[in-house]
Design an enzyme around this catalytic site. Structure first.
Site, PDB file in Angstrom:
ATOM      1  N   TRP A  62    -116.010 -96.668 -19.550  1.00  0.00           N
ATOM      2  CA  TRP A  62    -115.928 -97.694 -18.518  1.00  0.00           C
ATOM      3  C   TRP A  62    -117.214 -98.487 -18.547  1.00  0.00           C
ATOM      4  CZ3 TRP A  62    -115.830 -92.396 -17.464  1.00  0.00           C
ATOM      5  CH2 TRP A  62    -117.042 -91.849 -17.020  1.00  0.00           C
ATOM      6  N   ASN A 103    -113.677 -86.796   1.549  1.00  0.00           N
ATOM      7  CA  ASN A 103    -113.700 -87.111   0.122  1.00  0.00           C
ATOM      8  C   ASN A 103    -113.795 -85.804  -0.656  1.00  0.00           C
ATOM      9  OD1 ASN A 103    -113.734 -89.400  -1.788  1.00  0.00           O
ATOM     10  ND2 ASN A 103    -115.575 -88.347  -2.512  1.00  0.00           N
ATOM     11  N   ASP A 119    -116.162 -87.486  -8.108  1.00  0.00           N
ATOM     12  CA  ASP A 119    -115.010 -87.677  -7.238  1.00  0.00           C
ATOM     13  C   ASP A 119    -113.799 -86.958  -7.815  1.00  0.00           C
ATOM     14  OD1 ASP A 119    -113.984 -89.172  -4.893  1.00  0.00           O
ATOM     15  OD2 ASP A 119    -112.604 -89.944  -6.413  1.00  0.00           O
ATOM     16  N   ASP A 123    -108.048 -87.728  -1.379  1.00  0.00           N
ATOM     17  CA  ASP A 123    -108.842 -87.876  -0.154  1.00  0.00           C
ATOM     18  C   ASP A 123    -107.937 -87.645   1.048  1.00  0.00           C
ATOM     19  OD1 ASP A 123    -111.194 -89.203  -1.554  1.00  0.00           O
ATOM     20  OD2 ASP A 123    -109.597 -90.619  -2.017  1.00  0.00           O
ATOM     21  N   LYS A 135    -104.642 -89.392   0.985  1.00  0.00           N
ATOM     22  CA  LYS A 135    -104.804 -90.692   0.334  1.00  0.00           C
ATOM     23  C   LYS A 135    -104.895 -90.445  -1.171  1.00  0.00           C
ATOM     24  CE  LYS A 135    -107.948 -94.648   0.261  1.00  0.00           C
ATOM     25  NZ  LYS A 135    -108.666 -94.316  -0.994  1.00  0.00           N
ATOM     26  N   ASP A 136    -104.190 -91.255  -1.921  1.00  0.00           N
ATOM     27  CA  ASP A 136    -104.253 -91.235  -3.388  1.00  0.00           C
ATOM     28  C   ASP A 136    -103.626 -89.984  -4.015  1.00  0.00           C
ATOM     29  OD1 ASP A 136    -105.447 -93.700  -3.259  1.00  0.00           O
ATOM     30  OD2 ASP A 136    -107.484 -92.911  -3.414  1.00  0.00           O
TER      31      ASP A 136
END
Ligand code: MG
Length: 196
Positions: A62, A103, A119, A123, A135-136
């Protein structure tokens, strides 16, 4: 240990590379707890691919883009050895408490520039009235499919979140916490990208 008011860099480090780096103000650094504050306006570095945020988080290469944290004021409460950060978000315009956020992340490690973790995609979002949601979850499924996690690793990530919900640490007692008005916006140190 770092002192209250110091700058500490919180980084996500993966495959020996920085994936995100955000300077925070140290609120507490003790044997039990690391509490870090990120005001709106903090300069940070975040991973992108072809200029876009990355879904699935299973990529191995990345680029990092400059970004300015622009959503909420965030206080992150991280206990040594635990695979999550318990976070409080406040609206920047009004200072009103907005929500809690869990998180899921690797247990914290010290670095010469602050603290490193990574990470773990999934979450939990918790509203002030106590309603909560994952979340996610879809992104975690994608991360399994793309080979970042095994199904067993993903189950362990989810189990950590389930433990937090079962323990129900809300309210945390820090909901009325306020940053010291004399704290400047933390800056990125020049060696933000050195991985040790
Ligand atoms: Mg996350």
């Amino acid at each position: 240990m770092r002192s209250r008011g110091d700058t500490a860099l919180l980084r996500f480090v993966r495959y020996g590379q920085v994936r995100r780096a955000t300077p925070h103000v140290v609120v507490e650094d003790s044997d039990e707890l690391v509490a870090l504050y990120a005001p709106v306006g903090s300069p940070c570095k975040t991973a992108v691919w072809d200029g876009s945020p990355i879904r699935g988080q299973a990529d191995r290469t990345w680029r990092l883009r400059d970004h300015v944290w622009d959503t909420y004021r965030v206080l992150r409460l991280m206990r040594w050895g635990q695979a999550h950060s318990l976070e409080l978000f406040w609206e920047d315009a009004t200072g009103a408490f907005a929500c809690w956020y869990v998180n899921l992340q690797e247990p914290l490690r010290r670095s010469p520039v602050g603290f490193d973790t990574d990470d773990l995609v999934l979450d939990i979002w918790v509203e002030p009235d106590g309603t909560w949601r994952w979340k996610d979850e879809d992104e975690l499924e994608e991360a399994i499919r793309l080979g970042r996690f095994t199904a067993g690793e993903a189950a362990a990530i989810r189990a950590e979140g389930e433990r937090v919900i079962a323990d129900w640490p809300f309210p945390t007692g820090s909901e009325d916490w306020q940053p010291d008005p004399d704290w400047p916006t933390p800056e990125l140190p020049s060696d933000w990208d050195e991985v040790y």
